[in-house]
Design a protein around this motif. Sequence first.
Motif: not given
Length: 123
Positions: A21-22, A29-30, A73-74
Amino acid sequence: VQVEESGGGSVQAGGSLRLSCTASGSTSSAVSMGWFRQAPGKERQGLAVMTTNGRTAYADSVKDRFTISQDNTNRTLYLQMNSLKPEDTAMYYCAAGPNYIFPQTDPQKYYYWGQGTQVAVSS
């Protein structure tokens, strides 16, 4: 926040799958993130969730078989599913929610959802 999952498929009982999952967007990021599933005729169920500080929580039905992890990182969230059972067959969703201090498995606490990826386990 946009969420997209991948990695579903068909597998025999006892097999393994890994879902990915992206999350993208200005606040991706939070956020707390998690994996959920919904089988036909059943309510959506929280399976494995993770907070930004790395705390995790699992549903009893998948504990010791599924593992949630994150690659910062990704910005990819994973769900490693081992020892799959026919009752694991469902649509699997990734979701993002507010930055909870403690992990939350209630689907209603997550606001951003992917389209889902199907997992089918045959006996």
